[in-house]
Design a protein around this motif. Sequence first.
Motif, PDB file in Angstrom:
ATOM      1  N   VAL A 160     -73.366  75.262  14.272  1.00 50.37           N
ATOM      2  CA  VAL A 160     -74.791  74.994  14.060  1.00 50.37           C
ATOM      3  C   VAL A 160     -75.566  75.824  15.069  1.00 50.37           C
ATOM      4  O   VAL A 160     -75.202  75.884  16.249  1.00 50.37           O
ATOM      5  CB  VAL A 160     -75.129  73.498  14.250  1.00 50.37           C
ATOM      6  N   GLY A 161     -76.619  76.481  14.626  1.00 47.73           N
ATOM      7  CA  GLY A 161     -77.405  77.293  15.541  1.00 47.73           C
ATOM      8  C   GLY A 161     -78.808  77.521  15.017  1.00 47.73           C
ATOM      9  O   GLY A 161     -79.097  77.300  13.837  1.00 47.73           O
ATOM     10  N   ARG A 162     -79.664  77.940  15.918  1.00 46.51           N
ATOM     11  CA  ARG A 162     -81.050  78.213  15.534  1.00 46.51           C
ATOM     12  C   ARG A 162     -81.362  79.674  15.810  1.00 46.51           C
ATOM     13  O   ARG A 162     -81.177  80.159  16.921  1.00 46.51           O
ATOM     14  CB  ARG A 162     -82.011  77.316  16.316  1.00 46.51           C
ATOM     15  N   GLY A 163     -81.827  80.367  14.777  1.00 48.07           N
ATOM     16  CA  GLY A 163     -82.186  81.766  14.904  1.00 48.07           C
ATOM     17  C   GLY A 163     -83.643  81.991  14.541  1.00 48.07           C
ATOM     18  O   GLY A 163     -84.445  81.049  14.507  1.00 48.07           O
ATOM     19  N   ASP A 164     -83.985  83.235  14.253  1.00 39.79           N
ATOM     20  CA  ASP A 164     -85.367  83.576  13.913  1.00 39.79           C
ATOM     21  C   ASP A 164     -85.845  82.853  12.662  1.00 39.79           C
ATOM     22  O   ASP A 164     -87.033  82.558  12.523  1.00 39.79           O
ATOM     23  CB  ASP A 164     -85.486  85.094  13.724  1.00 39.79           C
ATOM     24  N   ALA A 165     -84.926  82.585  11.744  1.00 39.27           N
ATOM     25  CA  ALA A 165     -85.300  81.944  10.478  1.00 39.27           C
ATOM     26  C   ALA A 165     -85.163  80.433  10.526  1.00 39.27           C
ATOM     27  O   ALA A 165     -85.370  79.753   9.517  1.00 39.27           O
ATOM     28  CB  ALA A 165     -84.444  82.504   9.336  1.00 39.27           C
ATOM     29  N   GLY A 166     -84.837  79.882  11.698  1.00 38.83           N
ATOM     30  CA  GLY A 166     -84.718  78.436  11.824  1.00 38.83           C
ATOM     31  C   GLY A 166     -83.275  77.995  11.986  1.00 38.83           C
ATOM     32  O   GLY A 166     -82.371  78.791  12.252  1.00 38.83           O
ATOM     33  N   TRP A 167     -83.044  76.706  11.812  1.00 44.35           N
ATOM     34  CA  TRP A 167     -81.712  76.129  11.970  1.00 44.35           C
ATOM     35  C   TRP A 167     -80.811  76.479  10.796  1.00 44.35           C
ATOM     36  O   TRP A 167     -81.251  76.488   9.641  1.00 44.35           O
ATOM     37  CB  TRP A 167     -81.806  74.613  12.087  1.00 44.35           C
ATOM     38  N   ARG A 168     -79.554  76.757  11.124  1.00 45.35           N
ATOM     39  CA  ARG A 168     -78.545  77.036  10.108  1.00 45.35           C
ATOM     40  C   ARG A 168     -77.252  76.320  10.500  1.00 45.35           C
ATOM     41  O   ARG A 168     -77.028  75.989  11.669  1.00 45.35           O
ATOM     42  CB  ARG A 168     -78.260  78.541   9.991  1.00 45.35           C
ATOM     43  N   ALA A 169     -76.405  76.109   9.510  1.00 45.01           N
ATOM     44  CA  ALA A 169     -75.096  75.519   9.783  1.00 45.01           C
ATOM     45  C   ALA A 169     -74.084  76.088   8.810  1.00 45.01           C
ATOM     46  O   ALA A 169     -74.412  76.459   7.673  1.00 45.01           O
ATOM     47  CB  ALA A 169     -75.141  74.002   9.665  1.00 45.01           C
ATOM     48  N   GLY A 170     -72.857  76.167   9.263  1.00 46.87           N
ATOM     49  CA  GLY A 170     -71.759  76.570   8.408  1.00 46.87           C
ATOM     50  C   GLY A 170     -70.552  75.723   8.734  1.00 46.87           C
ATOM     51  O   GLY A 170     -70.400  75.240   9.861  1.00 46.87           O
ATOM     52  N   GLY A 171     -69.694  75.512   7.765  1.00 46.40           N
ATOM     53  CA  GLY A 171     -68.511  74.694   8.011  1.00 46.40           C
ATOM     54  C   GLY A 171     -67.397  75.019   7.050  1.00 46.40           C
ATOM     55  O   GLY A 171     -67.625  75.515   5.943  1.00 46.40           O
ATOM     56  N   LEU A 172     -66.174  74.755   7.496  1.00 47.27           N
ATOM     57  CA  LEU A 172     -64.985  74.896   6.667  1.00 47.27           C
ATOM     58  C   LEU A 172     -64.175  73.613   6.767  1.00 47.27           C
ATOM     59  O   LEU A 172     -64.067  73.018   7.839  1.00 47.27           O
ATOM     60  CB  LEU A 172     -64.125  76.068   7.125  1.00 47.27           C
ATOM     61  N   ILE A 198     -54.622  78.200  11.584  1.00 47.68           N
ATOM     62  CA  ILE A 198     -54.840  79.334  12.488  1.00 47.68           C
ATOM     63  C   ILE A 198     -55.877  80.288  11.902  1.00 47.68           C
ATOM     64  O   ILE A 198     -56.784  80.764  12.602  1.00 47.68           O
ATOM     65  CB  ILE A 198     -53.513  80.062  12.764  1.00 47.68           C
ATOM     66  N   LEU A 199     -55.756  80.550  10.617  1.00 43.79           N
ATOM     67  CA  LEU A 199     -56.709  81.450   9.974  1.00 43.79           C
ATOM     68  C   LEU A 199     -58.110  80.853   9.953  1.00 43.79           C
ATOM     69  O   LEU A 199     -59.098  81.549  10.196  1.00 43.79           O
ATOM     70  CB  LEU A 199     -56.245  81.769   8.547  1.00 43.79           C
ATOM     71  N   MET A 200     -58.216  79.548   9.653  1.00 41.70           N
ATOM     72  CA  MET A 200     -59.527  78.905   9.641  1.00 41.70           C
ATOM     73  C   MET A 200     -60.159  78.948  11.027  1.00 41.70           C
ATOM     74  O   MET A 200     -61.348  79.245  11.171  1.00 41.70           O
ATOM     75  CB  MET A 200     -59.408  77.456   9.169  1.00 41.70           C
ATOM     76  N   GLU A 201     -59.371  78.660  12.061  1.00 43.20           N
ATOM     77  CA  GLU A 201     -59.897  78.659  13.426  1.00 43.20           C
ATOM     78  C   GLU A 201     -60.326  80.047  13.878  1.00 43.20           C
ATOM     79  O   GLU A 201     -61.121  80.184  14.809  1.00 43.20           O
ATOM     80  CB  GLU A 201     -58.852  78.093  14.387  1.00 43.20           C
ATOM     81  N   SER A 202     -59.811  81.089  13.220  1.00 40.91           N
ATOM     82  CA  SER A 202     -60.189  82.452  13.612  1.00 40.91           C
ATOM     83  C   SER A 202     -61.607  82.808  13.185  1.00 40.91           C
ATOM     84  O   SER A 202     -62.181  83.788  13.662  1.00 40.91           O
ATOM     85  CB  SER A 202     -59.204  83.466  13.022  1.00 40.91           C
ATOM     86  N   ALA A 203     -62.196  82.021  12.288  1.00 43.12           N
ATOM     87  CA  ALA A 203     -63.589  82.264  11.876  1.00 43.12           C
ATOM     88  C   ALA A 203     -64.503  82.008  13.059  1.00 43.12           C
ATOM     89  O   ALA A 203     -64.405  80.977  13.727  1.00 43.12           O
ATOM     90  CB  ALA A 203     -63.964  81.364  10.705  1.00 43.12           C
ATOM     91  N   THR A 204     -65.390  82.923  13.348  1.00 45.08           N
ATOM     92  CA  THR A 204     -66.306  82.770  14.481  1.00 45.08           C
ATOM     93  C   THR A 204     -67.570  82.028  14.053  1.00 45.08           C
ATOM     94  O   THR A 204     -67.892  81.941  12.864  1.00 45.08           O
ATOM     95  CB  THR A 204     -66.701  84.140  15.041  1.00 45.08           C
ATOM     96  N   ASP A 205     -68.286  81.487  15.044  1.00 44.33           N
ATOM     97  CA  ASP A 205     -69.563  80.840  14.745  1.00 44.33           C
ATOM     98  C   ASP A 205     -70.518  81.818  14.076  1.00 44.33           C
ATOM     99  O   ASP A 205     -71.259  81.446  13.152  1.00 44.33           O
ATOM    100  CB  ASP A 205     -70.192  80.304  16.037  1.00 44.33           C
ATOM    101  N   ALA A 206     -70.506  83.063  14.526  1.00 43.23           N
ATOM    102  CA  ALA A 206     -71.400  84.068  13.945  1.00 43.23           C
ATOM    103  C   ALA A 206     -71.098  84.267  12.464  1.00 43.23           C
ATOM    104  O   ALA A 206     -72.017  84.406  11.644  1.00 43.23           O
ATOM    105  CB  ALA A 206     -71.265  85.382  14.702  1.00 43.23           C
ATOM    106  N   GLU A 207     -69.815  84.270  12.106  1.00 40.89           N
ATOM    107  CA  GLU A 207     -69.458  84.437  10.694  1.00 40.89           C
ATOM    108  C   GLU A 207     -69.889  83.232   9.870  1.00 40.89           C
ATOM    109  O   GLU A 207     -70.367  83.375   8.739  1.00 40.89           O
ATOM    110  CB  GLU A 207     -67.952  84.641  10.572  1.00 40.89           C
ATOM    111  N   LEU A 208     -69.707  82.044  10.416  1.00 40.65           N
ATOM    112  CA  LEU A 208     -70.075  80.833   9.679  1.00 40.65           C
ATOM    113  C   LEU A 208     -71.575  80.739   9.449  1.00 40.65           C
ATOM    114  O   LEU A 208     -72.014  80.131   8.459  1.00 40.65           O
ATOM    115  CB  LEU A 208     -69.590  79.596  10.436  1.00 40.65           C
ATOM    116  N   LEU A 209     -72.360  81.329  10.338  1.00 41.08           N
ATOM    117  CA  LEU A 209     -73.819  81.202  10.259  1.00 41.08           C
ATOM    118  C   LEU A 209     -74.507  82.416   9.649  1.00 41.08           C
ATOM    119  O   LEU A 209     -75.690  82.352   9.325  1.00 41.08           O
ATOM    120  CB  LEU A 209     -74.393  80.971  11.665  1.00 41.08           C
TER     121      LEU A 209
END
Length: 297
Positions: A160-172, A198-209
Motif C-alpha cells: 500500500v502506498g501513496r503517490g502523485d495520483a493518490g493511494w494505491r494498493a496491490g496484493g497477491l 518464493i516467486l510470489m515473494e519476489s514481487a516488489t512493492d513497486a511492481e504491485l503498485l
Amino acid sequence: MDDAILPFQIDSSGLRGRSARLGAALDAILDRHDYPAPVAGLLGETVTLAALLASTLKYDGVFTLQTKGDGPVSLMVADVTSTGDIRGYARFDANRLPHDGTPTFRDLLGAGHLAFTVDQGEHTERYQGIVELTGDTLAECLTHYFRQSEQINAGLKLAVGRGDAGWRAGGLMLQRLPDQEKIIPASDREDDWRRAMILMESATDAELLDPGLAPSRLLYRLFHEDGVRVFDPQPVRDRCRCSRDKVTAALTAIPRAELETLKIDGRVEVNCEFCNTTYRFDDADLDRLKEEARAES
C-alpha cells in the motif's frame, strides 16, 4: 487494470490465486477521513485483504473483515458485497499514535483479534471466523488462521502506498486447496508450494503498485515458467450502502422525546462512519417521520 481482482491458476501445480489492484476506489475510501499515514496504510491493507478474500467465496450478501485491538487503532472494518461494492473505516485515538519513526503493526493495533463474517441475509445462517492477532502483519494473521482452522495453505503479499495520483494498493494471494491433495504426490506438492511462494515473494512493492504494469503482466513475469492462466477480472467499486431511507427507518423506531435529546443546533444529525456523509433532520422532517410511522401501523 485498477479496482479489480484477477483470478489465476498456475497450471504446472494447480495452485490457484488472486491478484488485487486498487486505485481510485481505495484513494476515495482513505481520503474521505484524512487519516494519518500509518492508519491509512493499515486500513488500505484491510480493504485489499477483504477484496481478495471475498473474491474466493460464493455468497450473496456481504463479506466483512474486521480487527479489534487495544492499541491506538482500536477498530478497522472493510466489507465487500457480492456485487463488488467495497467500503472501509478505521477508528483510532490520535493522542496514542506513535509520533517517532515508523510504527509497526503491533504499535498500531496492539493485542486483539481479527474476524471475518459472511452475511447472506436475515433468513440465512451467518458464517464467522475469528483469530487472534498472531503475527507481525495482517497477512500473517490470516495465513495463521487458514493453516490452523481451515487446514489450507495460503500465502499473501500486500503493498500500500501513496503517490502523485493518490493511494494505491496491490496484493497477491495463493492457495493450496484440498482437491489438489488427491491428484498430486505429496513431495511434488511441497516443492510446488515452496517454489510458488518464493516467486510470489519476489514481487516488489513497486511492481504491485505500478499503474503501468498490468496485473496479468506481473503474473506472467512471476510464473510464466510454470504456466499461468488468468480468468475474467472481478471489478470492485467504492460504494457505501448507507442512504437517507435507511437512516429514516432507524430514526422512526426511536421515541420523539429521545430524538429531541439528540439534536445539534435544532437538528438531528446522523453521520455514516464509512463514507462520512451526514444526514440532517429538522423538526418538520421528524414530524413527518412519526406521521408516516403512525399511518403504516
